[in-house]
Enzyme design. Sequence first.
Site, PDB file in Angstrom:
ATOM      1  N   CYS A 150       0.831  -1.204   0.000  1.00  9.50           N
ATOM      2  CA  CYS A 150       0.000   0.000   0.000  1.00  9.50           C
ATOM      3  C   CYS A 150       0.870   1.260   0.000  1.00  9.50           C
ATOM      4  CB  CYS A 150      -0.987  -0.035   1.174  1.00  9.50           C
ATOM      5  SG  CYS A 150      -2.329   1.161   0.981  1.00  9.50           S
ATOM      6  N   GLU A 201      -1.413  -8.503   5.170  1.00 11.78           N
ATOM      7  CA  GLU A 201      -1.328  -8.620   6.629  1.00 11.78           C
ATOM      8  C   GLU A 201      -2.698  -8.538   7.289  1.00 11.78           C
ATOM      9  OE1 GLU A 201      -0.728  -5.977   4.932  1.00 11.78           O
ATOM     10  OE2 GLU A 201      -1.310  -4.160   6.011  1.00 11.78           O
ATOM     11  N   HIS A 244      -3.627  -5.516   1.043  1.00 10.50           N
ATOM     12  CA  HIS A 244      -3.031  -5.713   2.365  1.00 10.50           C
ATOM     13  C   HIS A 244      -3.034  -7.183   2.802  1.00 10.50           C
ATOM     14  CE1 HIS A 244      -2.589  -1.531   3.833  1.00 10.50           C
ATOM     15  NE2 HIS A 244      -3.611  -1.270   3.044  1.00 10.50           N
TER      16      HIS A 244
END
Lengths: 234, 85
Positions: free
Chosen positions: A86, A205, A203
Amino acid sequence: MKFGVVVFPGTWSDRDCGWVVDQVVGAELTYLWHKDTDLKGCDCVILPGGFAYGDYLRTGAIARFAPLMEQIGEFADRGGLLWGICNGFQVLCEAGLLPGALIRNASLEYRCEWTSLLVERTDLPFTAKCADRDVLRIPISHGEGSYFADPATLSRLEQRGQVVFRYCDPSGRVVPAANPNGSMHNIAGIVNARGNVLGMMPHPERCAEAELGGTDGLKLFRSVADNALKVLVS
Amino acid sequence: MIARVIVTPKAVVNDPQGLTVKQGLASLGFREVSDVRVGKYIEVSLDTSSEHEARQRVEEMCRRLLANHVIEDFRFDLVRDGQHR
């Protein structure tokens, strides 16, 4: 495999990345402050999401001048694994470590939603655990994630197979309707020619544990952690 | 010396902000508007009296930080302090 997660003023996904590395994958973790001048022996450096330096002027424009970025550039030159997620992707483009730029979403909206990603490279340390033409379900969260490159750069990326992730529908078809931000060629993530610097808007994560609604992001973290090809960091 | 820098998106880059402003103007009745591009205006105050030197330095500032050459064009002019407003 030791991971370093970079923290700029304004970074917000550092702890999420750190949690996955440390608590979910069980790999060695250290945080790297933007004013640090060494990478503490990390094998993989993550530039996480957020708004480094408030995204003033342009996303990533000021972060690229952080003291740590010089070390990071040399690290990438030596073949170290560098992973921008990002805002981290935006920083890598501003720093010239990846080609192109991320501009305002075509819709002008901040988009925070699940996307499907077609994996087009599985020979990379970041994607080794993905199946060939795997479709990953990973969320995005950005206002400026529309990938832009001039025609020559874009065709070079395509010819060299540097597009790693493309927005697609759940069945893996790369169609305009699956493009959440107006990115050229539905590009969600690219790698440098050498294959050690990855930038991606989604993302991983945020989807590495079942409690969060998906675990596809974990495939990428595990790919790096279990990377059998020992990184060529001198 | 003050440099008045204008940064605009390149013609080949989509400018959704400009498009939205254009639609807004159209809905207000400004039908003659054929295009709108939204950019940035930056004022940089310089401690120098040499216009030649200032021009070179501002050019470099634009190339290295103020504009991203991948997506933006820049132009600037120089005015003496107190004359720019």
